[in-house]
Enzyme design. Structure first.
Site, mmCIF file in Angstrom:
data_model
loop_
_atom_site.group_PDB
_atom_site.id
_atom_site.type_symbol
_atom_site.label_atom_id
_atom_site.label_comp_id
_atom_site.label_asym_id
_atom_site.label_seq_id
_atom_site.Cartn_x
_atom_site.Cartn_y
_atom_site.Cartn_z
ATOM 1 N N HIS A 102 0.844 -1.304 0.005
ATOM 2 C CA HIS A 102 0.030 -0.007 -0.031
ATOM 3 C C HIS A 102 0.978 1.160 -0.063
ATOM 4 C CE1 HIS A 102 1.006 0.588 4.257
ATOM 5 N NE2 HIS A 102 0.992 -0.681 4.469
ATOM 6 N N ASP A 103 0.288 2.288 -0.968
ATOM 7 C CA ASP A 103 1.152 3.685 -0.752
ATOM 8 C C ASP A 103 2.298 3.707 -1.363
ATOM 9 O OD1 ASP A 103 -1.228 4.961 0.695
ATOM 10 O OD2 ASP A 103 -0.524 3.296 2.222
ATOM 11 N N GLY B 245 5.031 -1.234 2.785
ATOM 12 C CA GLY B 245 4.387 0.201 2.538
ATOM 13 C C GLY B 245 4.910 1.286 2.543
#
Length: 276
Positions: free
Chosen positions: A124-125, A142
């Protein structure tokens, strides 16, 4: 003349999904209602495209890849976040790429022309630049930032929040726990720098004179007779005319208090001219 879009009857395309011209969706795929499949994208078979995921034109996705799964982050509260994949990428078997987190930047971004080999993972991200190569089972935690033209070797894991500079080469089976400067080679469990990615620089068309200057800048920045702060000031003055060298200086100067990989005490003096 329009190219025909082909969707195998065994696949599930939810209402609301956008399918581009000339896309080919093979057997047993799932495309969720918020997905955007670009022109000429091919989902070979058994591909899941979940969440608000956009796949750029001419990208090819192989069996068992899962794109747009929810972030593996307990801070995520279920808000709408996105995954954006660039054009002309190859996403091989079993690759996973997750949505962003609603408590962070909210988007995971993959640049054009990426090559993601089997079972690579992007959390994520993350932000991944153009022309990236992730060998088998290369993994990003992440919030990582990966520059353009980066190669990550097989079974290499990059710790969350780490930055990888442009044209860096991360050797296989490495653990990358600190930022890696542009143009460098990093190898090892708690990786250290092993010099510059000379072969990668030559492939990128960097002139020999600039490579020599870059090696000199590397040695100046990591001179152990002075503090890093002093070295950075020396480098700013000496290499101000070289955009390539200054990219390294700016990368380190902009890190804040973050940890970054440094040369091993056993070597890493910038003379690894044949490393790939």
């Amino acid at each position: 003349m329009k190219i025909q879009t082909v969707i195998h009857p065994s696949s599930v395309i939810e209402a609301g999904a956008q399918i581009g011209e000339g896309a080919r969706i093979g057997p047993f795929c799932y495309v969720g209602p918020d997905a955007v499949i670009g022109d000429r994208v091919e989902l070979v078979s058994h591909v899941s495209v979940m969440g608000a995921t956009t796949i750029g034109a001419s990208t090819k996705v192989y069996p068992m890849a899962i794109l747009g799964g929810p972030p593996q982050n307990t801070k995520h509260k279920g808000g709408r976040t996105t995954l954006v994949i660039g054009e002309n990428c190859a996403i091989r078997e079993g690759v996973t790429m997750h949505l962003g987190t609603d408590s962070s930047r909210g988007e995971t971004t993959i640049g054009d022309n990426g090559n993601f080999l089997a079972y690579a993972h992007i959390a994520h991200d993350c932000v991944v630049g153009r022309n990236a190569t992730f060998a088998n089972q290369a993994t990003l935690g992440g919030h990582c930032e990966v520059g353009d033209n980066v190669y990550i070797g097989g079974l290499t894991a990059v710790h969350q929040f780490v930055r990888i500079g442009d044209n860096a080469f991360l050797g296989g089976c490495s653990a990358i726990v600190g930022d890696v400067i542009p143009y460098a080679i990093a190898v090892g469990n708690r990786a250290s720098l092993r010099g510059l990615n000379i072969i990668g620089l030559k492939r990128a068309g960097l002139p020999r004179s600039e490579i020599h200057l870059l090696r000199k800048a590397y040695n100046t920045i990591f001179d152990r007779s002075r503090t890093v702060g002093e070295n950075i000031e020396f480098a700013k003055a000496e290499f101000a005319s070289s955009p390539t060298a200054m990219k390294i200086v700016d990368f380190i100067a902009g890190r804040g208090k973050r940890h970054y990989a440094v040369p091993s005490l056993k070597g890493g003096d910038g003379d690894d001219t044949d490393d790939d």
